[in-house]
Design a protein around this motif. Sequence first.
Motif, mmCIF file in Angstrom:
data_model
loop_
_atom_site.group_PDB
_atom_site.id
_atom_site.type_symbol
_atom_site.label_atom_id
_atom_site.label_comp_id
_atom_site.label_asym_id
_atom_site.label_seq_id
_atom_site.Cartn_x
_atom_site.Cartn_y
_atom_site.Cartn_z
ATOM 1 N N LEU A 88 63.113 71.662 61.497
ATOM 2 C CA LEU A 88 63.548 70.167 60.911
ATOM 3 C C LEU A 88 62.256 69.649 60.417
ATOM 4 C CD1 LEU A 88 65.642 68.411 63.625
ATOM 5 C CD2 LEU A 88 66.451 69.434 61.535
ATOM 6 N N ARG A 89 61.083 69.541 60.950
ATOM 7 C CA ARG A 89 59.878 69.185 60.367
ATOM 8 C C ARG A 89 59.558 70.018 59.061
ATOM 9 N NH1 ARG A 89 54.941 70.214 63.938
ATOM 10 N NH2 ARG A 89 54.021 69.350 62.176
ATOM 11 N N HIS A 90 59.845 71.329 58.928
ATOM 12 C CA HIS A 90 59.694 71.884 57.834
ATOM 13 C C HIS A 90 60.715 71.325 56.733
ATOM 14 C CE1 HIS A 90 57.588 75.350 59.990
ATOM 15 N NE2 HIS A 90 56.662 74.679 59.664
ATOM 16 N N ALA A 91 61.926 71.358 57.220
ATOM 17 C CA ALA A 91 63.073 71.155 56.204
ATOM 18 C C ALA A 91 62.837 69.606 55.656
ATOM 19 C CB ALA A 91 64.318 70.758 57.045
ATOM 20 N N PHE A 92 62.103 68.546 56.191
ATOM 21 C CA PHE A 92 62.080 67.373 55.579
ATOM 22 C C PHE A 92 60.595 67.141 55.700
ATOM 23 C CE2 PHE A 92 66.133 67.269 58.102
ATOM 24 C CZ PHE A 92 66.763 66.733 57.018
ATOM 25 N N GLY A 93 59.803 68.161 55.550
ATOM 26 C CA GLY A 93 58.358 67.788 55.269
ATOM 27 C C GLY A 93 57.759 66.912 56.037
ATOM 28 N N LEU A 94 57.736 66.805 57.424
ATOM 29 C CA LEU A 94 57.179 65.923 58.332
ATOM 30 C C LEU A 94 55.740 66.418 58.769
ATOM 31 C CD1 LEU A 94 60.242 65.373 60.622
ATOM 32 C CD2 LEU A 94 59.524 64.169 58.356
ATOM 33 N N GLU A 95 54.907 65.690 58.481
ATOM 34 C CA GLU A 95 53.564 65.972 58.632
ATOM 35 C C GLU A 95 52.738 65.788 60.047
ATOM 36 O OE1 GLU A 95 51.367 64.242 55.690
ATOM 37 O OE2 GLU A 95 52.275 65.341 54.005
ATOM 38 N N ARG A 96 53.466 64.823 60.905
ATOM 39 C CA ARG A 96 52.664 64.451 61.943
ATOM 40 C C ARG A 96 53.266 65.203 63.143
ATOM 41 N NH1 ARG A 96 53.016 58.760 64.950
ATOM 42 N NH2 ARG A 96 50.883 58.883 65.883
#
Length: 454
Positions: free
Chosen positions: A264-272
Motif C-alpha cells: 500500500l505504501r508503494h501504491a500510494f507513494g507514502l514516504e513515512r
Amino acid sequence: MKSSLRSRQEPRRVSNGVIIGAMLLSLCVLSIVKARYCATPFEEEEDEEEVTTTAPAVTKPAAVTAAGRGKKGKGKGKSTCYMTSKRSERCDASGDIRVDGNKSTIYVSGMDKEWKTKPYARYHDPVAMAYVREYTLKPFAAGGDTAPACTKNHSVPGFLFSNGGFSGNLYHDYTDVLVPLFISTHQFKGKVQFLLSGMKPWWVGKFSPFFRQLTNYDVIDVDNDQDVHCFPRIVVGATFHKDMGVNPAKSPGHVSVVDFKRTLRHAFGLERAAASRGGATGHGKPRLLIISRRNSRRFLNEREMAEAATAAGFDVRIAEPDQHTDMATFARLVNSADVMIGVHGAGLTNMVFLPRGAVLIQVVPFGGLEWLTRVTFKDPAKDMEVNYMDYNVQLEESSLIDQYPRNHQVLTDPFAVHKLGWDALKTAYLDKQNIRMDLDKFRSTLQEARNRLP
C-alpha cells in the motif's frame, strides 16, 4: 525332540502371518475409505469470532475435481474447487480455459462435473453473498464444440474476484476483498489478468494504484465483457485468513500483513515509515488525527477535543473520509499521523496507512461491544505494527442516556439486547449513539498515547 518342537511352532508362524496380513489389508481398506470420504483439501481454520447474521451460512458440497491436477501440487485428482476457509472458496484449473463472463460461465476442459461458485470471501454471511454474482464452471471435451470459440487469448493466468457483497464499506473492502486478493495474487509478480465481477468503476478507480502493484494489466469488467477470454490457467475466488490480516504460515512466500502495508505504501507513494513523538521531523509535535463521523457515533464535542489535544502538545487534524474521498490524498494524511483516534466504524480501517509504531485509539461505544471492536481493529493492529488503545465510553458520555429512561434495558443490560440479535444490537448501540468525550479522561488517554510513541 527338535522335530517335535518345530512342528508345534509352525502353526504359530502361519497364524502370525495371517494376522499381519489381515492387519495390512485392514489398513489399506481404511486408507481408501478415508481418502474417498474423509479427506478435505484444506487445513481447518481455527475458529474466528465473526459478526454474522441470523440466516444460515452458505454450505457447499464436496470438492469437484479436474483431471490432471492433484490435491496439493501436481498429479491426478487436484481439487478444482474447494473451501480455503470458512469464508472463502477457491477454484483453480489449468488447460483449455474459456471465460464467457457475459454468461457467467467458465468452460474447463477435463473437469468431471459442473460447479457453481461466488468469488467473494464472505461465505459465512448469506446476506453479503446474496449480492455476489454466481459463476458456473462447466466441463467440456477438449477440441469439442460445446464451448464458445476464443476471441481473446491470454498468455498469463486469469484471476476472477468480485466487489459485490459489502464492498463500498471501507472495512469490508479490505477484509473481504483487498487483503484476500493480496494473499492470493502477490506471488504472480504482476503476471496475472484480473477479472472483476460486479465492477463499480468508482471503486476500481479508488484502488487502482493498489491493483497496479499486483497486475501488469488493466482490470476487465468480466460481467459485461462481450469477449470469450481464453487462459492457460484460471483461479476464481481469493483466500481469506482472518479479519484485516494475513497468516504467514499459510500464505505463499510466507508474506504477512506488514508486506501488505508495504505494498500500500508503494501504491500510494507514502514516504513515512515510522511514527515519532517528535512528529514527522523528529523534533516537532506529534500529529493527532481525529476521524470524524457525520451521522451516527459522532463526537458531540469534537472542537473541544481538538483544543484539548492542541493544549497537550499535539498538532491536530480532523478528517471525515467517505466513499468519495480521494484515497491517495487521505492515505498521505493518515501516514502523516502519529496518533489516530475515532469511534468504532469503517473509518478506522485507514490504520493500514499509519506508520510503524503509531498509536490507534478506538473509542468503544457504550453497550458491551468489546468483542466486536476486538475482532475488527484491536487484533489486527498488533500484526500491523500499530500500538492499540481502547477508550471505553461510559454511560455518562453516551447520548443514549438522553434517549432512554435510566431503568431501560438498553442502558441497564446491554447483553440482553445482544441476545435479541445483530439488528437489535446495531440499532441500539451503533445507529443511535453519539459520544460526548470526558475531556479529563481524553487528556489522560492522549498522554498515555504519547508515551507509547517511539
